[in-house]
Structures are given as C-alpha cells and as structure tokens.
Design a protein around this motif. Sequence first.
Motif, PDB file in Angstrom:
ATOM      1  N   ILE A 133       4.822   2.536 -31.080  1.00  0.00           N
ATOM      2  CA  ILE A 133       3.352   2.578 -30.645  1.00  0.00           C
ATOM      3  C   ILE A 133       3.286   1.586 -29.424  1.00  0.00           C
ATOM      4  O   ILE A 133       3.522   0.422 -29.550  1.00  0.00           O
ATOM      5  CB  ILE A 133       2.337   1.975 -31.646  1.00  0.00           C
ATOM      6  CG1 ILE A 133       2.489   2.937 -32.798  1.00  0.00           C
ATOM      7  CG2 ILE A 133       1.061   1.838 -31.027  1.00  0.00           C
ATOM      8  CD1 ILE A 133       1.200   2.621 -33.903  1.00  0.00           C
ATOM      9  N   ARG A 134       3.039   2.280 -28.069  1.00  0.00           N
ATOM     10  CA  ARG A 134       3.030   1.382 -27.012  1.00  0.00           C
ATOM     11  C   ARG A 134       1.949   0.631 -26.785  1.00  0.00           C
ATOM     12  O   ARG A 134       0.785   0.859 -27.271  1.00  0.00           O
ATOM     13  CB  ARG A 134       3.038   2.377 -25.645  1.00  0.00           C
ATOM     14  CG  ARG A 134       4.535   2.913 -25.607  1.00  0.00           C
ATOM     15  CD  ARG A 134       4.576   3.798 -24.029  1.00  0.00           C
ATOM     16  NE  ARG A 134       5.649   4.440 -23.783  1.00  0.00           N
ATOM     17  CZ  ARG A 134       5.794   5.894 -24.398  1.00  0.00           C
ATOM     18  NH1 ARG A 134       5.020   6.465 -24.744  1.00  0.00           N
ATOM     19  NH2 ARG A 134       6.837   6.377 -24.030  1.00  0.00           N
ATOM     20  N   ALA A 152      -0.228   3.645 -20.276  1.00  0.00           N
ATOM     21  CA  ALA A 152      -0.234   2.675 -18.843  1.00  0.00           C
ATOM     22  C   ALA A 152       1.103   2.994 -18.114  1.00  0.00           C
ATOM     23  O   ALA A 152       1.334   2.888 -16.951  1.00  0.00           O
ATOM     24  CB  ALA A 152      -0.274   1.399 -19.125  1.00  0.00           C
ATOM     25  N   HIS A 153       2.321   3.317 -19.111  1.00  0.00           N
ATOM     26  CA  HIS A 153       3.603   3.620 -18.302  1.00  0.00           C
ATOM     27  C   HIS A 153       3.574   4.796 -17.525  1.00  0.00           C
ATOM     28  O   HIS A 153       4.625   4.707 -16.493  1.00  0.00           O
ATOM     29  CB  HIS A 153       4.676   3.763 -19.667  1.00  0.00           C
ATOM     30  CG  HIS A 153       4.380   5.141 -20.265  1.00  0.00           C
ATOM     31  ND1 HIS A 153       3.193   5.421 -21.327  1.00  0.00           N
ATOM     32  CD2 HIS A 153       4.941   6.333 -20.362  1.00  0.00           C
ATOM     33  CE1 HIS A 153       3.150   6.444 -21.653  1.00  0.00           C
ATOM     34  NE2 HIS A 153       3.986   7.217 -20.985  1.00  0.00           N
ATOM     35  N   LEU A 154       2.708   5.471 -17.444  1.00  0.00           N
ATOM     36  CA  LEU A 154       2.379   6.635 -16.388  1.00  0.00           C
ATOM     37  C   LEU A 154       1.991   5.987 -15.141  1.00  0.00           C
ATOM     38  O   LEU A 154       2.146   6.902 -13.994  1.00  0.00           O
ATOM     39  CB  LEU A 154       1.411   7.776 -16.927  1.00  0.00           C
ATOM     40  CG  LEU A 154       1.685   8.385 -18.412  1.00  0.00           C
ATOM     41  CD1 LEU A 154       0.582   9.348 -18.672  1.00  0.00           C
ATOM     42  CD2 LEU A 154       2.995   9.135 -18.043  1.00  0.00           C
ATOM     43  N   VAL A 155       1.531   4.932 -15.163  1.00  0.00           N
ATOM     44  CA  VAL A 155       1.234   4.203 -13.751  1.00  0.00           C
ATOM     45  C   VAL A 155       2.418   3.095 -13.523  1.00  0.00           C
ATOM     46  O   VAL A 155       2.520   3.018 -12.489  1.00  0.00           O
ATOM     47  CB  VAL A 155      -0.221   3.627 -13.900  1.00  0.00           C
ATOM     48  CG1 VAL A 155      -0.659   2.972 -12.501  1.00  0.00           C
ATOM     49  CG2 VAL A 155      -1.300   4.766 -14.369  1.00  0.00           C
ATOM     50  N   TYR A 156       2.477   2.362 -14.583  1.00  0.00           N
ATOM     51  CA  TYR A 156       3.542   1.186 -14.426  1.00  0.00           C
ATOM     52  C   TYR A 156       4.596   1.314 -15.485  1.00  0.00           C
ATOM     53  O   TYR A 156       4.735   1.343 -16.626  1.00  0.00           O
ATOM     54  CB  TYR A 156       2.706  -0.005 -14.682  1.00  0.00           C
ATOM     55  CG  TYR A 156       1.762  -0.469 -14.001  1.00  0.00           C
ATOM     56  CD1 TYR A 156       1.787  -1.197 -12.768  1.00  0.00           C
ATOM     57  CD2 TYR A 156       0.510  -0.092 -14.352  1.00  0.00           C
ATOM     58  CE1 TYR A 156       0.852  -1.428 -12.116  1.00  0.00           C
ATOM     59  CE2 TYR A 156      -0.738  -0.565 -13.527  1.00  0.00           C
ATOM     60  CZ  TYR A 156      -0.349  -1.172 -12.613  1.00  0.00           C
ATOM     61  OH  TYR A 156      -1.681  -1.681 -11.622  1.00  0.00           O
ATOM     62  N   THR A 179      -7.376  -6.014 -16.524  1.00  0.00           N
ATOM     63  CA  THR A 179      -8.304  -4.874 -17.016  1.00  0.00           C
ATOM     64  C   THR A 179      -8.613  -3.926 -15.770  1.00  0.00           C
ATOM     65  O   THR A 179      -8.587  -2.856 -15.718  1.00  0.00           O
ATOM     66  CB  THR A 179      -9.647  -5.367 -17.383  1.00  0.00           C
ATOM     67  OG1 THR A 179      -9.660  -6.303 -18.555  1.00  0.00           O
ATOM     68  CG2 THR A 179     -10.498  -4.410 -17.812  1.00  0.00           C
ATOM     69  N   GLU A 180      -8.774  -4.502 -14.541  1.00  0.00           N
ATOM     70  CA  GLU A 180      -8.873  -3.795 -13.372  1.00  0.00           C
ATOM     71  C   GLU A 180      -7.661  -3.086 -13.053  1.00  0.00           C
ATOM     72  O   GLU A 180      -7.879  -1.796 -12.895  1.00  0.00           O
ATOM     73  CB  GLU A 180      -9.568  -4.605 -12.261  1.00  0.00           C
ATOM     74  CG  GLU A 180      -9.660  -3.804 -11.123  1.00  0.00           C
ATOM     75  CD  GLU A 180      -9.892  -4.735  -9.703  1.00  0.00           C
ATOM     76  OE1 GLU A 180     -10.735  -4.392  -8.946  1.00  0.00           O
ATOM     77  OE2 GLU A 180      -9.162  -5.694  -9.690  1.00  0.00           O
ATOM     78  N   ARG A 181      -6.273  -3.537 -12.934  1.00  0.00           N
ATOM     79  CA  ARG A 181      -5.297  -3.070 -12.552  1.00  0.00           C
ATOM     80  C   ARG A 181      -4.423  -2.331 -13.464  1.00  0.00           C
ATOM     81  O   ARG A 181      -4.032  -1.251 -13.131  1.00  0.00           O
ATOM     82  CB  ARG A 181      -4.470  -3.946 -11.976  1.00  0.00           C
ATOM     83  CG  ARG A 181      -4.803  -4.740 -10.673  1.00  0.00           C
ATOM     84  CD  ARG A 181      -4.707  -4.029  -9.578  1.00  0.00           C
ATOM     85  NE  ARG A 181      -3.296  -3.784  -9.113  1.00  0.00           N
ATOM     86  CZ  ARG A 181      -2.575  -4.711  -8.437  1.00  0.00           C
ATOM     87  NH1 ARG A 181      -2.962  -5.743  -7.975  1.00  0.00           N
ATOM     88  NH2 ARG A 181      -1.204  -4.182  -8.276  1.00  0.00           N
ATOM     89  N   VAL A 182      -4.667  -2.725 -14.803  1.00  0.00           N
ATOM     90  CA  VAL A 182      -3.856  -1.860 -15.648  1.00  0.00           C
ATOM     91  C   VAL A 182      -4.675  -0.937 -16.590  1.00  0.00           C
ATOM     92  O   VAL A 182      -4.561   0.372 -17.083  1.00  0.00           O
ATOM     93  CB  VAL A 182      -2.981  -2.950 -16.631  1.00  0.00           C
ATOM     94  CG1 VAL A 182      -2.099  -2.166 -17.375  1.00  0.00           C
ATOM     95  CG2 VAL A 182      -1.993  -3.709 -15.634  1.00  0.00           C
ATOM     96  N   TYR A 183      -5.463  -1.733 -17.648  1.00  0.00           N
ATOM     97  CA  TYR A 183      -6.148  -1.063 -18.619  1.00  0.00           C
ATOM     98  C   TYR A 183      -7.171   0.119 -18.015  1.00  0.00           C
ATOM     99  O   TYR A 183      -7.387   1.040 -18.811  1.00  0.00           O
ATOM    100  CB  TYR A 183      -6.981  -2.132 -19.287  1.00  0.00           C
ATOM    101  CG  TYR A 183      -6.184  -3.157 -19.876  1.00  0.00           C
ATOM    102  CD1 TYR A 183      -4.719  -2.918 -20.118  1.00  0.00           C
ATOM    103  CD2 TYR A 183      -6.547  -4.598 -19.877  1.00  0.00           C
ATOM    104  CE1 TYR A 183      -4.111  -4.384 -20.437  1.00  0.00           C
ATOM    105  CE2 TYR A 183      -5.920  -5.716 -20.278  1.00  0.00           C
ATOM    106  CZ  TYR A 183      -4.411  -5.584 -20.519  1.00  0.00           C
ATOM    107  OH  TYR A 183      -3.793  -6.593 -20.735  1.00  0.00           O
ATOM    108  N   SER A 189      -5.166  10.121 -18.611  1.00  0.00           N
ATOM    109  CA  SER A 189      -4.188  10.576 -19.555  1.00  0.00           C
ATOM    110  C   SER A 189      -4.774  10.246 -20.890  1.00  0.00           C
ATOM    111  O   SER A 189      -4.441  10.726 -21.710  1.00  0.00           O
ATOM    112  CB  SER A 189      -3.013   9.759 -19.228  1.00  0.00           C
ATOM    113  OG  SER A 189      -2.935   8.321 -18.968  1.00  0.00           O
ATOM    114  N   GLY A 190      -5.380   9.006 -21.041  1.00  0.00           N
ATOM    115  CA  GLY A 190      -5.736   8.454 -22.670  1.00  0.00           C
ATOM    116  C   GLY A 190      -6.916   9.681 -22.723  1.00  0.00           C
ATOM    117  O   GLY A 190      -7.115   9.992 -24.127  1.00  0.00           O
TER     118      GLY A 190
END
Length: 410
Positions: free
Chosen positions: A32-33, A38-42, A220-224, A232-233
Amino acid sequence: MIIRDPIHGDIRFGDVERRLMDTRQFQRLRGIRQTGTAHLVYPGCTHTRFEHSLGTAAMARHITGVLRESGTDVSPEQETTVVLAALVHDVSHFPFGHTFEDERKLFPRHDSAERMRNALSQDELASALDASGQREQVVALLTERGFDPPWMRQIVSSTVDADLLDYLRRDAYFAGLKHDYDDRILSTFTVADNKLAINLEKLSTRTELLHLLRLRYFLTERVYFHHAKVASGAMIAKAVELAVQLGLREEDIQTHTDGALLRSLVARKDERIERLVRGVVYRDLLKRAYVLSTGEIGRRARDELIASYTRSVESRQRVEREIADAIVVEPDQVILYCPDISSIKEARVFTKTKTGVRRLNEPLDSPPFDVKAVEDQYERLWKLYVFVPDGYQERAGKVCERLFGEKNAL
C-alpha cells in the motif's frame, strides 16, 4: 533486530515488534503506497505504509525518551504500549483509502474505532499482540479518545505527533523535494497538564514549529493536492463507487493491497470500471475542465457545494450524468471532485508557555497572526474539480459554468 531506513538510519526493534511485523496483516502494508497515486506525478513516491509504520514507531520511541529526559515518569510498559500502537496504527488502511473514504465518502475512515478494532482482532496480528501482553492497552490507545493518560495516545494520534514527524520527512524525501524540518523540534516535547505539548519556553521553538506548519502546507499543495494525483485518485474512487453499486462490500477489500484492489475491480468485467482502472494504470488520466476554489467563491458558497455534493452520493452522480449527457460522453467519464473541508490540524498543537498550556492557534492578548496566516493559506487550497476526457474540457467548462453559476477558475 536492526532495520536500515533511508529516513531515520538504523532502527532497532525487539522480538515483540518483530513478531508483529512478521504477521500477514502487517506485511500487507508493503503493498500500500503511502501517498496513493502520487507516484504518477513524483515517480519516487513508491514508498509504502510498511516503512512509514516502522518510522512512526521509531519516532514514538524517540518522543518517549525525550519525555523521560524532561522529567516525565514514563514506565517501560507505557513506552512499549506507545511504540506498539505506533507500529500498527495503519493496519486498518485500505489501498487508496483516503480517496474513497474522505473524498467520495464510500466507507468509514480507516482510523474509526470499529475498523481499527476489527483489524487488530485478525488472527496472526491478534496472536502477536496477545503474546506481547499489551493487546488490551494497544487497542484502547488506538480506539478510545478518553485513553488515560492522554499524552500516550497523543504521541501516536494527535496534531504534531510521531505519525506526522515521520511522513513529512519521508514524503518530501521520496518526492525529491529539498524540504525538511529541524531536529530541534524533536527535543521540545513535554507533558503539561497530562497532555503532550511543545515547550515554547525554549528559545526559537516557535520558529521551528511554524516552519513545521509551513512544510505541512507545502507538501499538501505540491504533493497531496496536485491536480494529477487528485484526478487519478478520483478515477479509482469512481471505479470503487461503481463496484459498490454492483455489490462490493467494505470487508471485500480489507485485506487488499493496491495491486490486489485494482485487479479485483477489473475482474468484475464491467466496461466502465475497466476503463477507469486502465486509465490510471497507463496514466491516461481525465483532465480538468472546471475548477472552483475558496478564494474565488468564498467560504459560504464552498460550504454549500460540500453539503450538496460531498455528503450526497446521489446529488454528485446526478450532476455527473447531466454534464456527461451535455458533452456526449459516458457517465463514468465525468467525475465531480468536491472534497470536504480540511484544516491544518497541527496549528492546534498544545504548547507549554509561561502563562500555561494552550493550543498554538489560540490567541493571547492579540491573535497569533503568523499561525493564522498559515491556517488561512491552507484553507484556500480547497478546490472543486470536474474531470472529463481529453478534448472535452472547453465544452464541459461552459456546461459547468451554467450548472454551478460560477465562472471557471481554471
């Protein structure tokens, strides 16, 4: 046992912790990531809740050590309870859980008392907790808000706690972002009025605490809240929502990993579900067609949208169908993403000051403007999105402006 961790270095665990780690329930967390899609972005964000759980236990042990050094009477039994609770605090997590628990409201939250009790009662994990002699205390700490003493529970689940201190550093590291908090904050924990608190009587602690809040905002702004992660979520959550309509139950996915969930969704042989899952797997994501934010529409209008579409699956689906009909696409290819209100809870951390114990965001003689600025900035991160297939954005945007009565902020 010593485990080498990229964030904390060597982490030492005893036989009791090792036995918990070796259970099927705990090993599931390897699949479970930690940050969902988020791996689709980072691309580096493939770290899992398994290593996060190890790190949380390490931070919990560190905090109990700091409390002991500062004069708090922490018994060996209390430390064991806290560390074991920190180690298993995520065992009830579903794959991609935040997307369909918090955002689509399909199932109760992973940390609800019922879900946690059920997870901790599963065969191997329950036996390991029984062998530790701490099962009753660990379950109580993770499920009872009135757990006594409060500071023990607050080390694992509160505002600035072991969980936060691990995932902020871990998520930033694996996202490749050069941001971190200063270790000075780790030495400022104390117990005051039986609560876990940050000692603001120490020089420059407030500065470090504010830096921690800003790091929470930044991630939160950059990743979440990155729009591609959100899209994608939302696609996975929509697939789960369709599967629920076909009979999927909460208990059907409680032992799944990320991959197992996606496979089980595809196995339903439903064209709509397959299309959504395939889009995530091959990063063929739905696109933003319409955006509203708190800054443009204000808090009152935001709250009305949340009441209409976040807490009512039927209302949300009705609007999705209306947009889909207007732009002539399949209903599953339109997703209205309207998250609930969120706040930066870390601003409510208890602090020890010369005038007593108070929350960081509570005013004294004048409002704490520096803290309020971060809270307001965080609140403005809220956005409503409408996602549609590529090529339909302009048409859908105009339809949404008519439906919602607000200009597109995209």
